[in-house]
Write a protein that holds these residues in place. Structure first.
Motif, short mmCIF file in Angstrom:
data_model
loop_
_atom_site.label_atom_id
_atom_site.label_comp_id
_atom_site.label_asym_id
_atom_site.label_seq_id
_atom_site.Cartn_x
_atom_site.Cartn_y
_atom_site.Cartn_z
N GLU A 59 3.47 -16.46 -40.65
CA GLU A 59 4.57 -15.60 -41.07
C GLU A 59 5.51 -16.42 -41.92
N ARG A 60 6.50 -15.76 -42.51
CA ARG A 60 7.47 -16.48 -43.32
C ARG A 60 8.79 -16.52 -42.57
N ALA A 61 9.26 -17.74 -42.26
CA ALA A 61 10.58 -17.86 -41.63
C ALA A 61 11.63 -17.45 -42.65
N LEU A 62 12.70 -16.80 -42.20
CA LEU A 62 13.69 -16.25 -43.13
C LEU A 62 14.33 -17.32 -44.02
N ASP A 63 14.53 -18.52 -43.44
CA ASP A 63 15.24 -19.56 -44.20
C ASP A 63 14.29 -20.48 -44.97
N SER A 64 13.00 -20.11 -45.03
CA SER A 64 12.04 -20.99 -45.68
C SER A 64 11.66 -20.43 -47.05
N THR A 65 11.66 -21.27 -48.07
CA THR A 65 11.40 -20.77 -49.41
C THR A 65 9.92 -20.81 -49.78
N THR A 66 9.19 -21.77 -49.28
CA THR A 66 7.77 -21.87 -49.66
C THR A 66 6.89 -21.87 -48.41
N TRP A 67 5.62 -21.51 -48.62
CA TRP A 67 4.64 -21.57 -47.52
C TRP A 67 4.58 -22.99 -46.98
N GLU A 68 4.68 -23.92 -47.95
CA GLU A 68 4.45 -25.32 -47.64
C GLU A 68 5.39 -25.87 -46.57
N GLU A 69 6.66 -25.45 -46.68
CA GLU A 69 7.64 -26.00 -45.73
C GLU A 69 7.77 -25.15 -44.49
N ASP A 70 7.10 -24.02 -44.49
CA ASP A 70 7.37 -23.04 -43.45
C ASP A 70 6.71 -23.41 -42.12
N PRO A 71 7.51 -23.58 -41.04
CA PRO A 71 6.90 -23.92 -39.75
C PRO A 71 6.01 -22.81 -39.22
N LEU A 72 6.19 -21.57 -39.76
CA LEU A 72 5.38 -20.45 -39.27
C LEU A 72 4.11 -20.23 -40.08
N ALA A 73 3.90 -21.06 -41.13
CA ALA A 73 2.69 -20.92 -41.94
C ALA A 73 1.45 -21.15 -41.06
N GLY A 74 0.44 -20.34 -41.31
CA GLY A 74 -0.77 -20.42 -40.49
C GLY A 74 -1.83 -21.33 -41.09
N ILE A 75 -3.05 -21.17 -40.59
CA ILE A 75 -4.14 -22.08 -40.94
C ILE A 75 -4.48 -22.03 -42.44
N ILE A 76 -4.53 -20.83 -43.04
CA ILE A 76 -4.97 -20.74 -44.45
C ILE A 76 -4.02 -21.48 -45.39
N PRO A 77 -2.72 -21.17 -45.39
CA PRO A 77 -1.85 -21.94 -46.32
C PRO A 77 -1.84 -23.44 -46.02
N GLY B 148 -10.61 -11.36 -32.21
CA GLY B 148 -9.83 -10.83 -31.09
C GLY B 148 -9.45 -9.40 -31.36
N GLN B 149 -9.08 -8.70 -30.29
CA GLN B 149 -8.74 -7.28 -30.48
C GLN B 149 -7.43 -7.16 -31.25
N THR B 150 -7.12 -5.96 -31.68
CA THR B 150 -5.93 -5.76 -32.49
C THR B 150 -4.65 -6.20 -31.75
N GLY B 151 -3.80 -6.90 -32.50
CA GLY B 151 -2.52 -7.33 -31.93
C GLY B 151 -2.56 -8.62 -31.12
N THR B 152 -3.69 -9.32 -31.16
CA THR B 152 -3.80 -10.54 -30.34
C THR B 152 -3.29 -11.79 -31.06
N GLY B 153 -3.08 -11.71 -32.39
CA GLY B 153 -2.52 -12.87 -33.08
C GLY B 153 -3.41 -13.51 -34.12
N LYS B 154 -4.42 -12.78 -34.61
CA LYS B 154 -5.32 -13.36 -35.64
C LYS B 154 -4.54 -13.62 -36.92
N THR B 155 -3.78 -12.61 -37.36
CA THR B 155 -3.01 -12.77 -38.60
C THR B 155 -1.98 -13.87 -38.45
N PHE B 156 -1.31 -13.89 -37.32
CA PHE B 156 -0.29 -14.90 -37.07
C PHE B 156 -0.92 -16.30 -37.14
N THR B 157 -2.11 -16.44 -36.58
CA THR B 157 -2.76 -17.76 -36.54
C THR B 157 -3.33 -18.15 -37.90
#
Ligand SMILES: Nc1ncnc2c1ncn2[C@@H]1O[C@H](COP(=O)(O)OP(=O)(O)OP(=O)(O)O)[C@@H](O)[C@H]1O
Length: 229
Positions: free
Chosen positions: A116-134, A103-112
């Motif tokens: 991202e890391r939620a502020l209150d989350s300590t690990t990738w594992e528990e993070d609701p914002l963790a994407g496909i790779i983790p 997708g073009q720049t800014g469409t959400g590839k990195t996000f998907t």
């Protein structure tokens, strides 16, 4: 609103004719787009179709059909389940899979892909914002541990930027050693000669590699490909 298709190449014995799937994820408008009173040109019609209308006053609209469409409120976990979970299971059964975000720049590839890391989350594992790779890493290690099998896992992290290849895990700044070849022994495969492969023993190893690679990216922009082997 913009869209970011996520095709998935899958080799599935049971369904060999359908080895590529294409997903679209529409992201919400950002602050700048809202402030500029931009209008959505893409409407999610249902779970498989988007309707594109360039101007709100346009009489004609085009409908596009995909394997699945995610609306702007879609959750990372739901995207993972629909896009990647089966591929991880297929990898564990010996198949090669690739998940590619386009997708073009800014469409959400990195996000998907990375999330991202939620502020209150300590690990990738528990993070609701963790994407496909983790999430893939998490799933792979959990399954392998449950199966109690011996395994070796190696990770590479590569950026394709302005048609140049960058090894994000390389200790050297000399990227000229990276060379891309078609693999004559495996149809449809390619080899990147000189690419660093790092042996990993745990999820934590992979997460720290992910962090290291992200810091080495050019401009913070990525072309994301996640080969699972
Ligand atoms: N589904 C989403 N929900 C909420 N915010 C999103 C979503 N997708 C993307 N964003 C936000 O939109 C912005 C751009 O997304 P992102 O950085 O993932 O784009 P990109 O396609 O990777 O861009 P680039 O090619 O420039 O690296 C980020 O601030 C991200 O948080």
């Amino acid at each position: 609103m913009m869209s970011s298709p996520v095709p998935v190449r899958r080799k599935n014995k049971a369904n060999a004719s359908q080895n590529i799937k294409v997903f679209v994820r529409c992201r919400p408008m950002n602050a700048q787009e809202k402030a500029g009173k931009s209008h959505n040109i893409v409407t999610v019609q249902n779970s498989r179709e988007v309707v594109v209308k360039e101007r709100p006053t346009d009489k004609f609209a085009k409908t596009f059909t995909f394997d699945h469409v995610f609306g702007q409120d879609s959750k990372q976990i739901d995207v993972y389940k629909a896009v990647a979970k089966n591929s991880v299971e297929e990898v564990l059964n010996g198949f090669n899979c690739t998940i590619f975000a386009y997708g073009q720049t800014g469409t959400g590839k990195t996000f998907t892909m990375e999330g991202e890391r939620a502020l209150d989350s300590t690990t990738w594992e528990e993070d609701p914002l963790a994407g496909i790779i983790p999430r893939c890493v998490n799933h792979l290690f959990d399954e392998l541990r449950m199966q109690k099998v011996e395994f070796t896992m190696r990770v590479s992290f590569l950026e394709l930027y302005n048609e140049e290849l960058f090894d994000l895990l390389s200790a050297h700044d000399d990227f000229s050693k990276l060379r891309l070849y078609e693999d004559s022994t495996k149809k449809g495969s390619c080899i990147i000669q000189g690419l660093e492969e790092v042996l990993v023993r745990s999820k934590t190893d992979v997460y720290s590699i992910l962090e290291k690679g992200i810091h080495s990216t050019t401009n913070g922009s990525h072309s994301y490909e996640c080969p699972l082997q």
